[in-house]
Design a protein around this motif. Sequence first.
Motif, PDB file in Angstrom:
ATOM      1  N   ASN A 119      -7.714   3.631  -3.122  1.00  0.00           N
ATOM      2  CA  ASN A 119      -7.854   4.658  -1.920  1.00  0.00           C
ATOM      3  C   ASN A 119      -8.424   3.993  -0.632  1.00  0.00           C
ATOM      4  N   GLY A 157       2.686   1.615  -3.363  1.00  0.00           N
ATOM      5  CA  GLY A 157       1.696   2.286  -4.411  1.00  0.00           C
ATOM      6  C   GLY A 157       1.997   2.024  -5.845  1.00  0.00           C
ATOM      7  N   TRP A 213       0.878  -1.194  -0.013  1.00  0.00           N
ATOM      8  CA  TRP A 213      -0.117  -0.082  -0.109  1.00  0.00           C
ATOM      9  C   TRP A 213       0.982   1.144  -0.084  1.00  0.00           C
ATOM     10  N   SER A 224      -4.233   0.408  -2.458  1.00  0.00           N
ATOM     11  CA  SER A 224      -3.794   1.690  -2.656  1.00  0.00           C
ATOM     12  C   SER A 224      -4.183   2.427  -3.967  1.00  0.00           C
ATOM     13  N   MET A 225      -4.400   1.531  -4.791  1.00  0.00           N
ATOM     14  CA  MET A 225      -5.144   2.299  -6.102  1.00  0.00           C
ATOM     15  C   MET A 225      -6.552   2.715  -5.948  1.00  0.00           C
ATOM     16  N   LEU A 282      -0.761  -3.393  -2.873  1.00  0.00           N
ATOM     17  CA  LEU A 282      -0.804  -2.301  -3.843  1.00  0.00           C
ATOM     18  C   LEU A 282      -2.252  -2.257  -4.398  1.00  0.00           C
TER      19      LEU A 282
END
Length: 192
Positions: free
Chosen positions: A127, A56, A53, A124-125, A121
């Motif tokens: 949010n 990113g 995360w 994180s994309m 990951l």
Amino acid sequence: MINTLALAVALAMDAFAVSIASGVSLRTVSARQTFRLAWHFGLFQAMMPVIGWSAGFTVRSRIEAYDHWVAFALLAFVAQGMLRSAFKGESVEADAKDPTKGMTMVMLSVATSIDALAVGLSLSMINVSIWTPALIIGLVAGVFTTVGMHLGKMIGNMAQLSRWAEMTGGIVLLAIGVNILSEHGALAALFR
């Protein structure tokens, strides 16, 4: 919350399978060994999404190409040791490596948590805050590891099944590694 729990259970399946194989290999599982493996599997499963995360977009393109190969290599290394031990039989039982110690434990922890890095990951994309999912993922992995260790111990203590169970454990570790390669499209690329 239900989605997070389902995600945590899915991510814990590799740790569960590896902990069963570890319990089979050990045959006698102490509370200390159970705690060590559950703690490390849970910790790595919780840390990897946070790392993913945090990374990113910047790191994703760099690790995506080979993360599945790293996981496969680590699992294959541990699996070959289990298979060798199973084929040699009872004479090596005293020399068997404790998978809850040293580099073996670290390799297993990393190998079973690589998918959690990818989940971080992904989160994180879109949010999504990582802290609650990471905590739940880690706790579920710890619980599944504890249950798996004791289930493996019961299987390993059945004298007539122990050799076959250890072989099966090694094969399961290899299968998890192959599945990771398959999920990332690496097998399809090899056979083109």
